[in-house]
Design an enzyme around this catalytic site. Structure first.
Site, short mmCIF file in Angstrom:
data_model
loop_
_atom_site.label_atom_id
_atom_site.label_comp_id
_atom_site.label_asym_id
_atom_site.label_seq_id
_atom_site.Cartn_x
_atom_site.Cartn_y
_atom_site.Cartn_z
N ARG A 102 21.34 -1.98 -3.18
CA ARG A 102 20.83 -0.53 -2.83
C ARG A 102 19.80 -0.72 -1.96
O ARG A 102 19.04 -1.29 -1.83
CB ARG A 102 20.03 -0.07 -4.23
N THR A 106 16.93 4.61 1.13
CA THR A 106 17.65 5.72 0.97
C THR A 106 18.43 5.69 -0.45
O THR A 106 18.99 6.73 -0.68
CB THR A 106 18.78 5.67 1.98
N ASP A 197 13.29 -4.02 -12.84
CA ASP A 197 14.36 -4.50 -12.10
C ASP A 197 15.30 -5.79 -12.80
O ASP A 197 14.67 -6.77 -12.88
CB ASP A 197 13.97 -5.02 -10.44
N ASP A 200 15.58 -8.87 -10.85
CA ASP A 200 14.11 -9.75 -11.01
C ASP A 200 14.07 -10.22 -12.19
O ASP A 200 13.41 -11.38 -12.45
CB ASP A 200 13.44 -8.72 -10.40
N1 URA Z 1 18.27 -1.16 -11.00
C1 URA Z 1 17.43 -1.83 -11.84
O1 URA Z 1 17.42 -2.92 -11.86
N2 URA Z 1 16.56 -1.02 -12.61
C2 URA Z 1 16.49 0.25 -12.47
O2 URA Z 1 15.86 1.06 -13.12
C3 URA Z 1 17.28 0.99 -11.54
C4 URA Z 1 18.34 0.15 -10.89
#
Ligand code: URA
Length: 206
Positions: A102, A106, A197, A200
Site C-alpha cells: 500500500r 495514497t 500493522d 510488522d
Molecule cells: N493493514 C494492516 O496491517 N493493518 C490495518 O489496520 C490495515 C491494513
C-alpha cells in the site's frame, strides 16, 4: 459476494490475543497460525468432492477426495501469517505469492512481485489478513482471475466495512471469509479497533 464471519469461541480467544498490543511477535505468529486453521476449515466447507472406490481391511466402500486441485496465494508479506492452516490440512496444496504494497500516502496498491503456480480450474485461497480499503486484495483477485481458477476464496483476519463494500462491487463472485468485521478505517487507513500493522506484528519489525 458471500461473506462469512466465522463464529467460534476459539476464534474469539485467538483474535483477542492478536488485537492486544502487549502480545509479542512470537505469540502473535503462533496465534495467527492457530487462527489460520479455523479460517481454512470454514473456507473449505463447500469445495466439491468426488467419489472414489477404496478398500478397507474388511470390504470395498466409497470414499471421497477433493475434486479440484488447491492453490494458496499469499499476499506478501502479511499473508504468510495465514499459510499454516492450509499447508497442514491439505499438504498437497501448491503455493503462489503476490507482492502488493500500500502506498502510505495514497493508500493505492503498488504491485512488485508475482510467482504463481498453474491456477486454471483450481480452488484458489487468497491469504490477505487485513481488508482495509480493499485495494490490495481486489488487485490480487484481479491477477488471479487472469488465470481462470474454478473458485476464489479470500481468507482475512479483520475486515473494514469499506473494504467489504469495495470487494462486493468489484468481485461479487468470490467468497470472503473473515474472523471479524470491525467498525471503520481511521484517517491513516488502519482498521479500528483492528490489531495494528499485521506484517510488522508478525515479523517483529516494530
Ligand atoms: N493493514 C494492516 O496491517 N493493518 C490495518 O489496520 C490495515 C491494513
Amino acid at each position: 459476494m458471500e461473506v462469512i464471519e466465522v463464529s467460534h469461541p476459539l476464534k474469539d480467544h485467538y483474535l483477542t490475543i492478536l488485537r492486544n498490543k502487549n502480545t509479542n511477535f512470537e505469540a502473535f505468529r503462533n496465534y495467527s497460525s492457530k487462527l489460520s486453521y479455523i479460517l481454512f476449515l470454514e473456507a473449505s466447507k463447500n469445495i466439491s468432492l468426488k467419489d472414489i472406490e477404496i478398500e478397507t481391511p474388511l470390504t470395498k466402500t466409497i470414499g471421497y477426495e477433493i475434486e479440484n486441485e488447491n492453490v494458496a496465494v499469499a499476499v506478501l508479506r502479511a499473508g504468510l501469517g495465514l499459510a499454516d492452516g492450509i499447508k497442514e490440512l491439505l499438504p498437497n496444496t501448491s503455493f503462489g505469492y503476490i507482492g502488493v504494497q500500500r502506498n502510505e500516502e495514497t493508500a493505492n496498491p503498488e504491485y512488485y512481485y508475482e510467482n504463481l503456480p498453474e491456477l486454471k480450474n483450481k480452488n484458489v485461497f487468497i491469504l490477505e489478513p487485513m481488508l482495509a480499503t480493499g485495494g490490495s486484495l481486489s488487485f490480487a483477485i484481479d491477477k488471479v482471475k487472469e488465470y481462470h481458477p474454478k473458485n476464489i476464496f479470500a481468507l482475512t483476519v479483520i475486515c473494514a466495512p469499506e473494504g467489504i463494500n469495495k470487494l462486493k462491487e468489484k468481485h461479487p463472485d468470490i467468497t470472503l471469509i473473515t474472523a471479524s468485521i470491525d467498525e471503520k478505517l481511521n484517517e491513516n487507513w488502519y482498521i479500528v479497533p483492528g490489531l495494528g500493522d499485521m506484517g510488522d506484528r508478525l515479523f517483529g519489525t516494530v
